[in-house]
Design an enzyme around this catalytic site. Structure first.
Site, PDB file in Angstrom:
ATOM      1  N   GLY A  61      -9.238  -6.425   9.083  1.00 43.13           N
ATOM      2  CA  GLY A  61      -8.108  -5.780   9.718  1.00 43.13           C
ATOM      3  C   GLY A  61      -7.751  -6.413  11.042  1.00 43.13           C
ATOM      4  O   GLY A  61      -6.883  -7.266  11.141  1.00 43.13           O
ATOM      5  N   ARG A  62      -8.457  -6.001  12.095  1.00 42.17           N
ATOM      6  CA  ARG A  62      -8.108  -6.453  13.441  1.00 42.17           C
ATOM      7  C   ARG A  62      -8.133  -7.973  13.576  1.00 42.17           C
ATOM      8  O   ARG A  62      -7.357  -8.542  14.345  1.00 42.17           O
ATOM      9  CB  ARG A  62      -9.047  -5.799  14.455  1.00 42.17           C
ATOM     10  CG  ARG A  62      -8.761  -4.318  14.669  1.00 42.17           C
ATOM     11  CD  ARG A  62      -9.908  -3.608  15.376  1.00 42.17           C
ATOM     12  NE  ARG A  62     -11.044  -3.376  14.486  1.00 42.17           N
ATOM     13  CZ  ARG A  62     -12.151  -2.735  14.835  1.00 42.17           C
ATOM     14  NH1 ARG A  62     -12.270  -2.269  16.082  1.00 42.17           N
ATOM     15  NH2 ARG A  62     -13.131  -2.536  13.972  1.00 42.17           N
ATOM     16  N   GLN A  99       0.845  -1.186   0.000  1.00 40.62           N
ATOM     17  CA  GLN A  99       0.000   0.000   0.000  1.00 40.62           C
ATOM     18  C   GLN A  99       0.884   1.241   0.000  1.00 40.62           C
ATOM     19  O   GLN A  99       1.730   1.406   0.884  1.00 40.62           O
ATOM     20  CB  GLN A  99      -0.942   0.067   1.200  1.00 40.62           C
ATOM     21  CG  GLN A  99      -1.957   1.201   1.011  1.00 40.62           C
ATOM     22  CD  GLN A  99      -2.747   1.521   2.244  1.00 40.62           C
ATOM     23  OE1 GLN A  99      -2.187   1.916   3.261  1.00 40.62           O
ATOM     24  NE2 GLN A  99      -4.065   1.383   2.161  1.00 40.62           N
ATOM     25  N   TYR A 142      -5.655  11.025   3.886  1.00 33.00           N
ATOM     26  CA  TYR A 142      -4.292  11.246   3.410  1.00 33.00           C
ATOM     27  C   TYR A 142      -4.336  11.969   2.063  1.00 33.00           C
ATOM     28  O   TYR A 142      -5.373  12.449   1.645  1.00 33.00           O
ATOM     29  CB  TYR A 142      -3.531   9.918   3.404  1.00 33.00           C
ATOM     30  CG  TYR A 142      -3.438   9.337   4.799  1.00 33.00           C
ATOM     31  CD1 TYR A 142      -2.694   9.986   5.796  1.00 33.00           C
ATOM     32  CD2 TYR A 142      -4.135   8.188   5.155  1.00 33.00           C
ATOM     33  CE1 TYR A 142      -2.645   9.490   7.089  1.00 33.00           C
ATOM     34  CE2 TYR A 142      -4.086   7.680   6.449  1.00 33.00           C
ATOM     35  CZ  TYR A 142      -3.344   8.343   7.416  1.00 33.00           C
ATOM     36  OH  TYR A 142      -3.297   7.874   8.700  1.00 33.00           O
ATOM     37  N   ARG A 157      -7.507   2.229  -2.654  1.00 36.29           N
ATOM     38  CA  ARG A 157      -8.423   2.152  -1.517  1.00 36.29           C
ATOM     39  C   ARG A 157      -9.112   3.504  -1.347  1.00 36.29           C
ATOM     40  O   ARG A 157      -8.471   4.554  -1.420  1.00 36.29           O
ATOM     41  CB  ARG A 157      -7.670   1.786  -0.237  1.00 36.29           C
ATOM     42  CG  ARG A 157      -8.615   1.342   0.897  1.00 36.29           C
ATOM     43  CD  ARG A 157      -7.855   0.898   2.119  1.00 36.29           C
ATOM     44  NE  ARG A 157      -8.661  -0.037   2.898  1.00 36.29           N
ATOM     45  CZ  ARG A 157      -8.595  -0.155   4.216  1.00 36.29           C
ATOM     46  NH1 ARG A 157      -7.764   0.604   4.919  1.00 36.29           N
ATOM     47  NH2 ARG A 157      -9.335  -1.032   4.850  1.00 36.29           N
TER      48      ARG A 157
END
Length: 356
Positions: free
Chosen positions: A312-313, A98, A177, A224
């Site tokens: 994710g987690r 990424q 971002y 993404r």
């Protein structure tokens, strides 16, 4: 058996299942943004994922957001990533890098440089620095002539990623971002060709993706997105129109996939599914929200037309997440206190179910 555990062909990559390990910042890189042996072990432990998307990797020093994150802008960084990608491949996995340009979400104490953004508008909140949290500084607004250079930085890093052994790259166009800042209406106050209208606000994203496709090929390029997300204080207006326009342009480039976070209402995301003819990865719960994605959320979005589902987690605490979910085994809880603390505790110390 759930469709989640069936194979899928992503370009030239044969994925053994439809589970994607989502990109997650872990701040375990070495000095000068080098990947480490611990990072190689961490990703190799999770190689049973259909696809791994790495943590955010800065495409330039200017693009670095947090201390302790890895880069892909020097020869030494490229060399440091090769043991990581080799470890994933030896263990049967596939991994995209990424590429994350922080834009205004940075600090001179981290990079030695004044952060840049589409406009001189500070992010909301404190940013991480080597000396602890600091208020987000006001960035320097990029001159019009400078903007293409920042778009090309993704392509330059993508070339280095392929040299380092990655199977492809994902541009981080989400979560406040740099790409997300250009899409925003409160971080982007420009009056030139990169601001104002929907067509202008998507221009930077399209240029960055186009440059990357030219550098490494469409089949090795994904992006993404977080439609309507408010990370770091960004706001967006005309969300359906904005993202439908962006997806229309991306469709012309025939990229590998679009990776969407559940940051908007389901009907908005379904509209984007209709606008995007290619492979869709859905992160089915709000990142870092109160709920953790599981089988039910995955099956729900597969039923709505997503091809792949990112977690994710779950992958942090369960290196064997695929095997646990396939067999209906209990999932280990995640220790949020170790997300960003550095070291191997809470990084390499989660056991597989067999040893739990």
């Amino acid at each position: 058996m759930s469709q989640l555990f069936t194979g899928f062909q992503l370009g030239d990559l044969a994925l053994p299942n439809r589970m994607v390990m989502a990109p997650m910042t872990r701040v375990r890189a070495g000095a000068d943004g080098l990947a480490t042996a611990s990072m190689a072990a961490y990703y190799a432990q999770r190689a049973s994922a259909g696809l791994i998307v790495s943590e955010g990797v800065q495409p330039s020093l200017l693009g670095q957001s947090n201390p302790g994150t890895p880069g892909l802008h020097t020869a030494e960084q490229v060399a440091s990533w090769r043991p990581v990608t080799d470890a994933v491949h030896v263990n049967g996995g596939r991994i995209f890098a990424q590429l994350m340009h922080g834009g205004r979400v940075s600090h001179p104490e981290t990079t030695g440089l004044v952060p840049v953004g589409p406009s001189a508008v500070a992010a909301t909140g404190d940013v991480f620095t080597p000396n602890g949290p600091r208020p987000a500084p006001v960035p320097r607004a990029l001159e019009t002539a400078e903007v293409p250079e920042q778009a090309w930085s993704y392509a330059d890093a993508a070339r280095r990623a392929i040299e380092a052994g990655f199977d492809g790259v994902e541009l981080h166009g989400a979560n406040g971002y740099l790409i997300s800042q250009f899409l925003s209406t409160n971080a982007n106050l420009r009056t030139d060709g990169y601001g104002g209208s929907v067509a202008n606000r998507i221009r930077f994203a399209v240029e960055a993706v186009t440059a990357t496709v030219d550098a490494v090929g469409a089949a090795r390029t994904g992006i993404r997105l977080s439609p309507g997300g408010v990370f770091w204080g960004v706001e967006e207006t005309e969300i359906p129109e904005l993202y439908e326009a962006l997806l229309t342009e991306l469709a012309r480039l025939d990229i590998a996939y679009v990776h969407v976070e559940a940051t908007a209402e389901q009907d908005v995301l379904l509209g984007l599914r209709k606008a995007w003819p290619g492979v869709l990865i859905v992160n089915p719960v709000l990142p870092m929200g109160p709920k953790q994605a599981g089988q039910a959320e995955a099956d729900h979005w597969l039923g709505l037309g997503a091809e792949l589902i990112s977690f994710g987690r779950g992958f942090i605490a369960n290196p064997d997440l695929v095997e646990r979910m396939r067999a209906g085994l209990p999932l280990a809880p995640v220790d949020a206190a170790t997300f960003y603390q550095g070291g191997d505790q809470g990084y390499l110390t989660y056991p597989t179910h067999h040893y739990a």
